[in-house]
Design an enzyme around this catalytic site. Structure first.
Site, mmCIF file in Angstrom:
data_model
loop_
_atom_site.group_PDB
_atom_site.id
_atom_site.type_symbol
_atom_site.label_atom_id
_atom_site.label_comp_id
_atom_site.label_asym_id
_atom_site.label_seq_id
_atom_site.Cartn_x
_atom_site.Cartn_y
_atom_site.Cartn_z
ATOM 1 N N ALA A 96 -42.230 -30.492 93.058
ATOM 2 C CA ALA A 96 -41.103 -30.954 93.883
ATOM 3 C C ALA A 96 -41.811 -31.403 95.399
ATOM 4 O O ALA A 96 -42.366 -30.413 95.680
ATOM 5 C CB ALA A 96 -40.151 -30.053 93.993
ATOM 6 N N TRP A 156 -35.310 -26.309 101.696
ATOM 7 C CA TRP A 156 -35.552 -26.853 100.375
ATOM 8 C C TRP A 156 -36.129 -28.200 100.436
ATOM 9 O O TRP A 156 -35.611 -29.275 101.282
ATOM 10 C CB TRP A 156 -34.272 -26.992 99.610
ATOM 11 C CG TRP A 156 -33.642 -25.677 99.158
ATOM 12 C CD1 TRP A 156 -32.673 -24.883 99.760
ATOM 13 C CD2 TRP A 156 -34.300 -24.726 98.105
ATOM 14 N NE1 TRP A 156 -32.473 -23.824 99.323
ATOM 15 C CE2 TRP A 156 -33.554 -23.608 98.220
ATOM 16 C CE3 TRP A 156 -35.362 -24.925 97.410
ATOM 17 C CZ2 TRP A 156 -33.515 -22.519 97.393
ATOM 18 C CZ3 TRP A 156 -35.543 -23.819 96.540
ATOM 19 C CH2 TRP A 156 -34.645 -22.534 96.610
ATOM 20 N N GLU A 194 -31.840 -39.250 59.697
ATOM 21 C CA GLU A 194 -31.624 -40.375 58.938
ATOM 22 C C GLU A 194 -30.567 -39.880 57.777
ATOM 23 O O GLU A 194 -29.703 -40.762 57.616
ATOM 24 C CB GLU A 194 -33.086 -40.366 57.910
ATOM 25 C CG GLU A 194 -34.263 -40.631 58.500
ATOM 26 C CD GLU A 194 -35.025 -39.345 58.731
ATOM 27 O OE1 GLU A 194 -36.279 -39.234 58.507
ATOM 28 O OE2 GLU A 194 -34.401 -38.378 59.464
#
Length: 371
Positions: free
Chosen positions: A160, A176, A57
């Site tokens: 994943a 991977w 703010e």
């Protein structure tokens, strides 16, 4: 009026997205964004950008002053109830009153007992307050709520998977699944976690299969998240990379039964810290409380183990889930699923999540959910 409220909701959504860029940098402070609307247009913005820095703010009001904007004719929109106490900075409510703002839209009440009360204070001083809490503004505060309401670290479960929901082949091969771009991004997250009192948690099976290092390899400041291993039997821990090379950083979560295991003393002598929670099985919620209260762990990023992930998700507390989906299919019912350990009999018994954000990296999709 409904059109006006919709504008405020859209503005809050924008502020949440922008403020979340600083979420790990401001910890353990809340992630907050603020802006001023003049003729329904954003004319000034501010964000809490670093721990101990000016609140959103204040940054917003200063930005407006520099531009010569008539603040008293503006509506202030802020994702969190302005603070009313003296902390590292003066109370924001006083600056808001001094600015001449007569209407403020707030996205969420403050879960911190000391800092809350700003809404009542502003209303008592004839400022119109519109509270528009929703799932998005609460998501912006989920970690802050965990620390203040639950006294627990904020938990992020990262999975994943292939498109059909597997984290490894039936031979436990997983390197991977996601693209290297996604993995690099996750390393950048690790680096941020390392600077925000964060830890990476893996299960014992993941440790034995992958023997991970859990470094933030792209972090030039060498600020790595603390490694945490969850293991009931302690098998294989003494020969793992984490215990052998990062022993003094390591925390092992286990149960009291494991203290009788000869490996317990051996691993302890290698510099590892132990969190003992539960008798014959691990009490994860008790362990998380110890991590927060005794080790000042603010974030736990779970990166390994379908059963461990399920154990965390099944806890009766807020959880954040990052689901990274690669454009691959194993099409093998014997591959390793993203979660295991549940036994719902009907769809109504499934865990329910709220989708927060979705983005892509290369061909991977990263969807973030909260429970």
């Amino acid at each position: 009026m409904e059109t006006q409220l919709e504008l405020y909701r859209t503005t809050l959504e924008y502020l949440v997205v922008q403020a979340m860029r600083y979420r790990f940098i401001v910890a353990p402070n809340p992630t907050v964004g603020a802006c001023l609307l003049y003729n329904d247009t954003i004319v000034a913005e501010g964000y809490h950008s670093h721990f101990g820095g000016k609140h959103a703010e204040i940054v917003c009001l200063e930005n407006a002053c520099e531009k010569g904007i008539p603040i008293e004719q503006c509506t202030l929109v802020v994702t969190l109830e302005p603070c009313i106490h003296y902390g590292k900075t003066p109370p924001c409510v006083e600056a808001i009153l001094a600015s001449g703002v007569r209407r403020i839209v707030i996205g969420a009440t403050d879960p911190h007992l000391t800092a809350s009360g700003g809404i009542s204070f502003l209303q008592e001083h004839n400022v119109e307050v519109i509270l528009l809490e929703n799932a998005r503004t609460k998501y912006c505060l989920q970690d802050f709520t965990m620390w203040n309401h639950y006294q627990l670290p904020h938990i992020i479960v990262k999975l994943a998977t292939t498109m059909d929901g597997y984290i490894a082949t039936r031979e436990y091969h997983s390197q991977w699944i996601t693209h290297h771009t996604t993995r690099e991004y996750m390393h950048s997250v690790r680096a941020l976690l390392g600077k925000a009192h964060g830890a990476i948690m893996v299960g014992a099976h993941t440790l034995r299969c992958d023997n991970p290092k859990l470094y933030a390899v792209h972090d030039t400041a060498i600020s790595h998240p603390r490694p945490i291993i969850v293991s009931k039997t302690l098998g294989g821990l003494d020969t793992s990379f984490l215990v052998m090379h990062r022993g003094t950083e390591c925390i092992v979560i286990t149960c009291r039964e494991a203290v009788k295991n000869p490996l317990f003393k051996k691993i302890q002598n290698m510099g590892v810290s132990f969190v003992i929670a539960g008798e014959e099985s691990i009490d994860l919620k008790e362990a998380l409380h110890i991590l927060y209260s005794q080790y000042q762990i603010w974030y736990v990023f779970c990166e390994g183990g379908s059963m461990l992930a399920h154990s965390l998700i099944s806890l009766p507390i807020p959880i954040e889930l990052w689901h990274c989906v690669a454009p691959l299919l194993f099409a093998d019912s014997h591959a390793i699923p993203m979660l295991s350990g549940g036994s719902p009999r009907t769809v109504d018994e499934a865990y329910s999540f709220q989708l927060q954000t979705v983005h892509t990296l290369h061909n991977d999709i990263i969807a973030i959910y909260t429970k």
